[in-house]
Design a protein around this motif. Structure first.
Motif, PDB file in Angstrom:
ATOM      1  N   ARG A 265       0.831  -1.203   0.000  1.00 54.19           N
ATOM      2  CA  ARG A 265       0.000   0.000   0.000  1.00 54.19           C
ATOM      3  C   ARG A 265       0.870   1.258   0.000  1.00 54.19           C
ATOM      4  O   ARG A 265       0.627   2.212  -0.763  1.00 54.19           O
ATOM      5  N   TYR A 269      -0.019   1.809  -3.877  1.00 53.07           N
ATOM      6  CA  TYR A 269      -1.440   2.176  -3.892  1.00 53.07           C
ATOM      7  C   TYR A 269      -1.608   3.690  -4.020  1.00 53.07           C
ATOM      8  O   TYR A 269      -0.943   4.480  -3.345  1.00 53.07           O
ATOM      9  N   ASN A 270      -2.524   4.069  -4.925  1.00 49.72           N
ATOM     10  CA  ASN A 270      -2.863   5.476  -5.119  1.00 49.72           C
ATOM     11  C   ASN A 270      -4.349   5.545  -5.442  1.00 49.72           C
ATOM     12  O   ASN A 270      -4.788   4.981  -6.440  1.00 49.72           O
ATOM     13  N   LYS A 272      -6.118   7.575  -6.788  1.00 48.60           N
ATOM     14  CA  LYS A 272      -6.485   8.230  -8.045  1.00 48.60           C
ATOM     15  C   LYS A 272      -6.250   7.331  -9.259  1.00 48.60           C
ATOM     16  O   LYS A 272      -7.078   7.257 -10.156  1.00 48.60           O
ATOM     17  N   ASN A 273      -5.129   6.671  -9.308  1.00 47.42           N
ATOM     18  CA  ASN A 273      -4.817   5.921 -10.536  1.00 47.42           C
ATOM     19  C   ASN A 273      -4.261   4.521 -10.301  1.00 47.42           C
ATOM     20  O   ASN A 273      -3.943   3.820 -11.261  1.00 47.42           O
ATOM     21  N   CYS A 274      -4.127   4.078  -9.097  1.00 45.60           N
ATOM     22  CA  CYS A 274      -3.606   2.719  -8.840  1.00 45.60           C
ATOM     23  C   CYS A 274      -4.306   2.153  -7.620  1.00 45.60           C
ATOM     24  O   CYS A 274      -3.746   2.068  -6.531  1.00 45.60           O
ATOM     25  N   ARG A 275      -5.576   1.785  -7.815  1.00 45.93           N
ATOM     26  CA  ARG A 275      -6.403   1.331  -6.692  1.00 45.93           C
ATOM     27  C   ARG A 275      -6.482  -0.195  -6.603  1.00 45.93           C
ATOM     28  O   ARG A 275      -7.121  -0.724  -5.712  1.00 45.93           O
ATOM     29  N   TRP A 310      -8.295  -0.936   0.912  1.00 45.91           N
ATOM     30  CA  TRP A 310      -6.999  -0.313   1.146  1.00 45.91           C
ATOM     31  C   TRP A 310      -7.085   0.884   2.089  1.00 45.91           C
ATOM     32  O   TRP A 310      -6.061   1.397   2.544  1.00 45.91           O
TER      33      TRP A 310
END
Length: 721
Positions: A265, A269-270, A272-275, A310
């Protein structure tokens, strides 16, 4: 909760076939198992018999205090086609400790019954039952429970994996041996490592672990978290349905998950664009005390696709969808399945026709996937008759590319395979100085080219089909390419004196009018040979084994396989050793190769104080401008003196005629030799006159003849043209 009788919708019945009734009769003879009743099912065809089994509980108690009673009720299921299908045995008690017990099958084969049942025999239980019968089957059931209570269900023949009992969501394909190496080398310092995982679609029905570090650059890419270590061993069997991560708590590796997922994470993990909306992959490695069944290591791998919140990071309740592990094909596995020692030889295979394609794929399927393939020809529809598994879309593609792609499809990134779409004449062999060359071109011209090509440094192997496919011939050159293919070919022809198969081939084969050379380059790809795929496959199957056993030896090796589909009992394989040749070049540029055998026979006569003489037997090759001598013949009719010899004629002429007849003129008289045991290796005037009379004595079908003189100090060779 429904019991097993309710789940199977059983009702008592008396209408049973005689075959089942005979089995029930056998139950009465077993001291541990007692018959109770008979049933049929409303939903599943077949027959059910309820029995009870008495279990001898050990004085120290049941293994790991499992809840096993001294009497348990069982259901024995009989398929409609019993006795051709063996019975299956189910345990009636719902609260039986199934999750801690190995050797249970989920579901009964050839039926719609999805109940756990005893795994009584590793192998084909139907065949076993046919050979052993009801009494032995019942004894197996008794022994299964004895092993259970004593903790001996898992024997030394492998640790059993968890049961995949429905709810599977696809498969996870990986090179597990490579991942195990990563663990064993201690490359999981904190108990985890994050890899790339690729999928075939957004549902991730198939997940492939690449073994590379994770880089998020595509929407459907997933990280794969490998957890485990090489120190902690899980010896207790546990198997339960896995629907959330906390179902894995029984395994030691679970303790690494929390830190691994938090690391994932924090690093990737982001919102906005990497969930990771399509989930992540977790591969839990479990080290066992012995080799795991179906694996080549002590590690069991449990794979799953996991959906984690997450934000809350509620790891224990994260949804887990089980993926069945499938081993990516590796060269190591291929070698093991083929029963051969894996070798790392680099192979340069020239010619990818019917023989070459099979040779390349045979090597690949035995684990040798380091190949470069050479062919300038295209695959056409009619080639499918003698190729293996050609997809339609490869029609018109280069043959070498097709074979290379096939190996890559099998092994993925591990395959070190390349190809060139040129003929063998255009290849820069200096680039492949560390490759072993296998010539499958079916070209005689290329054979001569390869012999003269100094960039081919290592011994070459050549594969041929001749005599309308009845003979498959393979040559492996000796150390430093001595003997070479040309020299060995003449040695093979010379065996026609004692080998009827070779003699028939040479006598029946077509000859070239210019030099009477056998057209050994018929080749499977040639329009001149009509030959079925099965025959080609027979000869081709020998090639990799001949290579593995003989390549790299000092001697040259020849194998020939005889296959007559009209008379199979005569088929056979022979192997011939070929010693090295003594080579030199004369002043006019003609090369001479004398076999070690022929040279030794001639020089041995120097120990006699009287002169001796013999004839050279061999052939002359216009293409290589070379005389090759395979043997010598010494007449018994010689009249020998200390300083001169009157050579015999009768038996010499008879021998020459025999050799030329059996070899179809390919081996004949190519010169003669005599000794000067007490003088110098220089020709006398008498020697030169005698040698000039040779053409009047013997029928010679080529120009150069070799005169050799041996003395105890040196030797002399001269051509008479």
């Amino acid at each position: 909760m429904e019991d097993i009788f309710e789940r199977l919708k059983l009702s008592k019945s008396k209408d049973f076939p005689d075959t089942v009734m005979m089995f029930i009769e056998k139950i009465s003879h077993n001291r541990y198992i007692q018959y109770i009743d008979k049933y049929k099912s409303e939903q599943s065809p077949g027959y059910f018999v309820e029995v009870s089994i008495k279990i001898n509980i050990p004085s120290k108690g049941v293994y790991h205090s499992l809840d096993i009673k001294n009497e348990e009720k069982l259901l024995i299921y009989f398929h409609e086609k019993f006795p051709y299908y063996a019975p299956a045995v189910m345990i009636c008690r719902n609260d039986f400790p199934f999750e801690y017990i190995p050797h249970l099958n989920y579901g009964i084969r050839k039926s719609d019954i999805e109940e756990l049942n005893l795994c009584l025999y590793r192998g084909n239980i139907n065949e076993w039952f046919q050979n052993h019968g009801a009494n032995n089957f019942l004894n197996l059931v008794v022994r299964w429970f004895e092993d259970l209570v004593n903790g001996k269900l898992i024997k030394d023949d492998g640790f059993e994996t968890i049961r995949y009992t429905g709810g599977l969501h696809g498969c996870i394909i990986a090179n597990y041996e490579s991942l195990v190496d990563t663990i064993e080398k201690g490359e999981l310092p904190r108990g985890y490592k994050i890899f790339d995982a690729s999928t075939n679609n957004s549902e991730a029905r198939i997940v492939h672990i690449t073994g590379q570090n994770f880089i998020y650059d595509k929407p459907y890419k997933m990280p794969c978290v490998l957890v485990g270590d090489n120190s902690t061993v899980d010896d207790i069997y546990v198997s339960k349905p896995i629907t959330k991560l906390s179902d894995l708590k029984a395994f030691n590796s679970y303790r690494y998950l929390n830190h691994a997922l938090k690391k994932l994470r924090g690093s990737f993990y982001n919102p906005k664009n990497c969930r990771f909306e399509y989930g992540i992959v977790i591969l839990l490695s479990i080290k066992r005390g012995q080799q795991v069944i179906g694996e080549y290591s002590n590690y069991e791998m449990i794979g799953m696709k996991v959906f984690l919140d997450w934000e809350s990071m509620d790891i224990e309740n994260a949804k887990a969808e089980l993926l069945i592990p499938i081993k990516e094909l590796s060269s190591k596995i291929a070698a093991k399945l083929s029963g051969v020692e894996k070798h790392q030889d680099k192979l340069l295979i020239i010619g990818c026709g019917a023989v070459g394609s099979k040779v390349s794929l045979n090597f690949a399927k035995m684990g040798n996937i380091n190949q470069v393939l050479i062919d300038d020809d295209s695959f056409l529809p009619h080639n499918a008759i003698r190729y293996e598994n050609i997809p339609f879309f490869y029609q018109g593609y280069n043959k070498a590319r097709y074979i290379a792609d096939t190996i890559k499809f099998m092994y993925g990134s591990e395959a070190d395979v390349d190809y060139e779409t040129e003929s063998g004449y255009e290849i820069d062999f200096s680039k492949y100085h560390d490759y072993n060359v296998i010539d499958c071109t079916a070209s005689q011209n290329f054979m001569y080219y390869s012999i003269e090509n100094s960039d081919i440094e290592k011994p070459l192997m050549r594969c041929e089909l001749v005599d309308s496919g009845r003979l498959g011939i393979n040559f492996i050159e000796g150390a430093n390419r001595n003997p070479n293919v040309s020299e060995m070919r003449l040695m093979l022809w010379y065996t026609a004196l004692r080998n009827e198969v070779i003699m028939r081939w040479l006598i029946n084969a077509e000859s070239n009018e210019a030099d009477q050379e056998i057209r050994i380059g018929y080749g499977c790809s040639s329009d001149t040979m009509v030959l079925d795929n099965a025959t080609i496959s027979y000869h081709s199957s020998i090639i990799p084994h001949f290579y593995l056993k003989n390549f790299g030896q000092s001697l040259g090796k020849i194998s020939f396989s005889y296959f007559d589909k009209e008379n199979l009992v005569n088929n056979k394989i022979e192997i011939i050793d070929v010693n090295q040749f003594f080579r030199f070049k004369l002043e006019n540029g003609i090369s001479v190769s004398i076999s070690d055998i022929a040279l030794s026979k001639a020089k041995e006569t120097l120990s006699d104080p009287k002169e001796n003489a013999g004839i050279w037997m061999g052939g002359y090759n216009d293409n290589l401008n070379e005389i090759v001598i395979v043997d010598t013949f010494i007449s018994k009719e010689h009249i020998r003196k200390t300083t001169e010899i009157m050579c015999g004629y009768g038996d010499v002429n008879e021998y020459i005629q025999l050799v030329m007849k059996n070899t179809n003129g390919l081996i004949g008289y190519v010169g003669e030799w005599h000794t000067h045991p007490n003088g110098l290796a220089k020709p006398s005037t008498k020697d030169l006159i005698a040698f000039n009379e040779v053409r009047k004595t013997f029928s010679v079908n080529h120009e150069p003849l070799l005169m050799s003189i041996f003395a105890n100090t040196t030797q002399y060779h001269e051509l008479l043209v």
